[in-house]
Design an enzyme around this catalytic site. Structure first.
Site, PDB file in Angstrom:
ATOM      1  N   LYS A   1       6.366  -1.933   1.868  1.00 25.85           N
ATOM      2  CA  LYS A   1       5.214  -1.320   2.555  1.00 25.85           C
ATOM      3  C   LYS A   1       4.044  -2.294   2.449  1.00 25.85           C
ATOM      4  O   LYS A   1       3.109  -2.121   1.656  1.00 25.85           O
ATOM      5  CB  LYS A   1       4.906   0.063   1.963  1.00 25.85           C
ATOM      6  CG  LYS A   1       4.098   0.932   2.919  1.00 25.85           C
ATOM      7  CD  LYS A   1       4.207   2.393   2.566  1.00 25.85           C
ATOM      8  CE  LYS A   1       3.229   3.270   3.322  1.00 25.85           C
ATOM      9  NZ  LYS A   1       3.352   3.247   4.773  1.00 25.85           N
TER      10      LYS A   1
ATOM     11  N   GLU B   1      12.322   1.997  14.168  1.00 24.88           N
ATOM     12  CA  GLU B   1      11.364   3.014  13.729  1.00 24.88           C
ATOM     13  C   GLU B   1      10.133   2.881  14.619  1.00 24.88           C
ATOM     14  O   GLU B   1      10.155   2.138  15.601  1.00 24.88           O
ATOM     15  CB  GLU B   1      11.013   2.847  12.242  1.00 24.88           C
ATOM     16  CG  GLU B   1      10.339   1.528  11.901  1.00 24.88           C
ATOM     17  CD  GLU B   1       9.900   1.431  10.438  1.00 24.88           C
ATOM     18  OE1 GLU B   1       9.747   2.461   9.758  1.00 24.88           O
ATOM     19  OE2 GLU B   1       9.680   0.290   9.981  1.00 24.88           O
TER      20      GLU B   1
ATOM     21  N   LEU C   1      11.252   1.106   7.150  1.00 26.38           N
ATOM     22  CA  LEU C   1      10.612   1.500   5.892  1.00 26.38           C
ATOM     23  C   LEU C   1      11.323   2.727   5.314  1.00 26.38           C
ATOM     24  O   LEU C   1      11.628   3.656   6.062  1.00 26.38           O
ATOM     25  CB  LEU C   1       9.142   1.857   6.162  1.00 26.38           C
ATOM     26  CG  LEU C   1       8.364   2.282   4.919  1.00 26.38           C
ATOM     27  CD1 LEU C   1       7.944   1.061   4.114  1.00 26.38           C
ATOM     28  CD2 LEU C   1       7.152   3.125   5.274  1.00 26.38           C
TER      29      LEU C   1
ATOM     30  N   TYR D   1       0.821  -1.207   0.000  1.00 24.08           N
ATOM     31  CA  TYR D   1       0.000   0.000   0.000  1.00 24.08           C
ATOM     32  C   TYR D   1       0.853   1.254   0.000  1.00 24.08           C
ATOM     33  O   TYR D   1       2.072   1.180   0.182  1.00 24.08           O
ATOM     34  CB  TYR D   1      -0.960  -0.001   1.196  1.00 24.08           C
ATOM     35  CG  TYR D   1      -0.333   0.339   2.536  1.00 24.08           C
ATOM     36  CD1 TYR D   1       0.502  -0.559   3.199  1.00 24.08           C
ATOM     37  CD2 TYR D   1      -0.551   1.576   3.136  1.00 24.08           C
ATOM     38  CE1 TYR D   1       1.078  -0.240   4.416  1.00 24.08           C
ATOM     39  CE2 TYR D   1       0.026   1.906   4.360  1.00 24.08           C
ATOM     40  CZ  TYR D   1       0.839   0.993   5.000  1.00 24.08           C
ATOM     41  OH  TYR D   1       1.420   1.307   6.192  1.00 24.08           O
TER      42      TYR D   1
HETATM   43  N1  PDD Z   1       2.794   5.003   7.625  1.00 19.61           N
HETATM   44  N2  PDD Z   1       7.439   3.557   9.090  1.00 19.61           N
HETATM   45  C1  PDD Z   1       6.270   2.902   9.099  1.00 19.61           C
HETATM   46  C2  PDD Z   1       6.217   1.540   9.710  1.00 19.61           C
HETATM   47  C3  PDD Z   1       5.130   3.482   8.521  1.00 19.61           C
HETATM   48  O1  PDD Z   1       3.965   2.813   8.507  1.00 19.61           O
HETATM   49  C4  PDD Z   1       5.228   4.795   7.973  1.00 19.61           C
HETATM   50  C5  PDD Z   1       4.052   5.491   7.347  1.00 19.61           C
HETATM   51  C6  PDD Z   1       6.476   5.453   8.008  1.00 19.61           C
HETATM   52  C7  PDD Z   1       6.669   6.826   7.411  1.00 19.61           C
HETATM   53  O2  PDD Z   1       6.695   6.768   5.994  1.00 19.61           O
HETATM   54  P1  PDD Z   1       6.186   7.983   5.088  1.00 19.61           P
HETATM   55  O3  PDD Z   1       6.992   9.174   5.464  1.00 19.61           O
HETATM   56  O4  PDD Z   1       6.456   7.530   3.708  1.00 19.61           O
HETATM   57  O5  PDD Z   1       4.718   8.175   5.382  1.00 19.61           O
HETATM   58  C8  PDD Z   1       7.558   4.800   8.569  1.00 19.61           C
HETATM   59  C9  PDD Z   1       1.643   5.489   6.923  1.00 19.61           C
HETATM   60  C10 PDD Z   1       1.456   6.963   6.999  1.00 19.61           C
HETATM   61  C11 PDD Z   1       0.417   4.668   7.357  1.00 19.61           C
HETATM   62  O6  PDD Z   1       0.577   3.471   7.461  1.00 19.61           O
HETATM   63  O7  PDD Z   1      -0.662   5.241   7.528  1.00 19.61           O
END
Ligand code: PDD
Length: 282
Positions: free
Chosen positions: A146, A178, A202, A33
């Site tokens: 992801k 993270e 991620l 996703y």
């Molecule tokens: N989540 N690490 C994890 C495990 C995440 O699920 C996310 C983002 C990030 C940050 O990535 P980015 O800057 O590309 O949003 C790091 C999204 C927002 C979610 O699952 O809703």
């Protein structure tokens, strides 16, 4: 106006859209996703998100069923119809429907996306910092994908909420990887430090943009594992994601971080990020 969803090439009301019981996303979490920020009706960093989508899909031996420029054009057409100026796009790609079997078979992928309004961002100068609690990192070793298989993240987040915190931070062998849905950074002197992406982290888009912007405000970006003890003595800590942008950290388990307000380096980084958002979505 009713919420809409783009699903396998058609735009239909979200409430009417259906996915099969044997969709492999539903039965095996066999999918990936993206979450993309919308500002002023425009997606931010769309190219970076679609590149990551392609990498995530390849990571589970799945191809995005439509060429990336065509997908970007479909997102543009969809946004012209959806009345969501500020919020996010949630996009999901699964391997599609097939009689239940662990083995892959010929399937037609399910690709869908829809837009949602998000609450306005909080002002970092006045907002309270977030509270983190630490949890053991029990996730798999392909966190660079992801994946929609988010159960460990969901459980960690709910553990944080139940403990009166906002977000859970994963710890593996004393190293901070993270958070459940965000990346984490430390400011140490004039260095911006965060764990390298890969098995346990991620490749966050907000993370990548901030590492890129760091030099603009005289920071050296450093990607290396950080021990929990080092985090606790950092000058500033913050977490990042597409939906939250930057949140400063005020509390770590039952310890206060040495700040009563958002630190100066975090504020500067936030300002250069906001400039970039405004330039690209004007
Ligand atoms: N989540 N690490 C994890 C495990 C995440 O699920 C996310 C983002 C990030 C940050 O990535 P980015 O800057 O590309 O949003 C790091 C999204 C927002 C979610 O699952 O809703």
């Amino acid at each position: 106006m009713a919420e809409l969803v783009w699903m396998n090439g058609e735009i239909v009301p979200l409430a009417d859209a259906r996915v099969g019981i044997e969709d492999r996303g539903f039965q095996f979490a066999d999918g990936v996703y993206e979450v993309i920020r919308l500002y002023n009706h425009k997606p931010f960093a769309l190219d970076l998100h679609l590149q990551r989508l392609q990498k995530s899909a390849a990571g589970i031996q799945l191809a995005v069923p439509i060429a990336i420029p065509a997908l970007a054009a479909e997102i543009g057409k969809f946004l012209a119809r959806a009345s969501v100026p500020d919020g996010m796009i949630y996009l999901q790609l699964t391997r599609g429907c097939a009689p239940r079997s662990h083995a892959f078979s010929q399937t037609k992928a399910t690709l869908l996306f829809y837009a949602r309004t998000l609450p306005p961002l909080t002002d970092l100068t006045t907002s309270e910092g977030v509270k983190l609690i630490t949890v053991p990192d029990e996730r798999w070793k392909r966190c660079w994908i992801k994946s929609i298989a988010l159960l460990p993240n969901v459980l960690a987040k709910n553990q944080a909420l139940a403990g009166g915190a906002d977000e859970a931070v994963f710890i593996e062998n004393e190293i901070v990887t993270e958070c459940s849905a965000s990346n984490i950074f430390a400011v140490i002197g004039q260095r911006l430090v965060t764990h390298p992406v890969g098995p346990k982290v991620l490749p966050g888009i907000t993370r990548a943009i901030l590492l890129d912007l760091a030099a603009k405000i005289g920071l050296t970006a450093e990607e290396r594992p950080l021990r929990e003890a080092e985090m606790l003595h950092a000058d500033e800590l913050f977490i990042t994601s597409t939906t939250r942008e930057i949140s400063w950290v005020a509390r770590w388990n039952d310890r206060n971080i040495d700040q009563s307000r958002c630190g100066p380096v975090t504020l500067k980084l936030n300002a250069v990020l906001r400039e970039r958002v405004q330039r690209e979505t004007a």
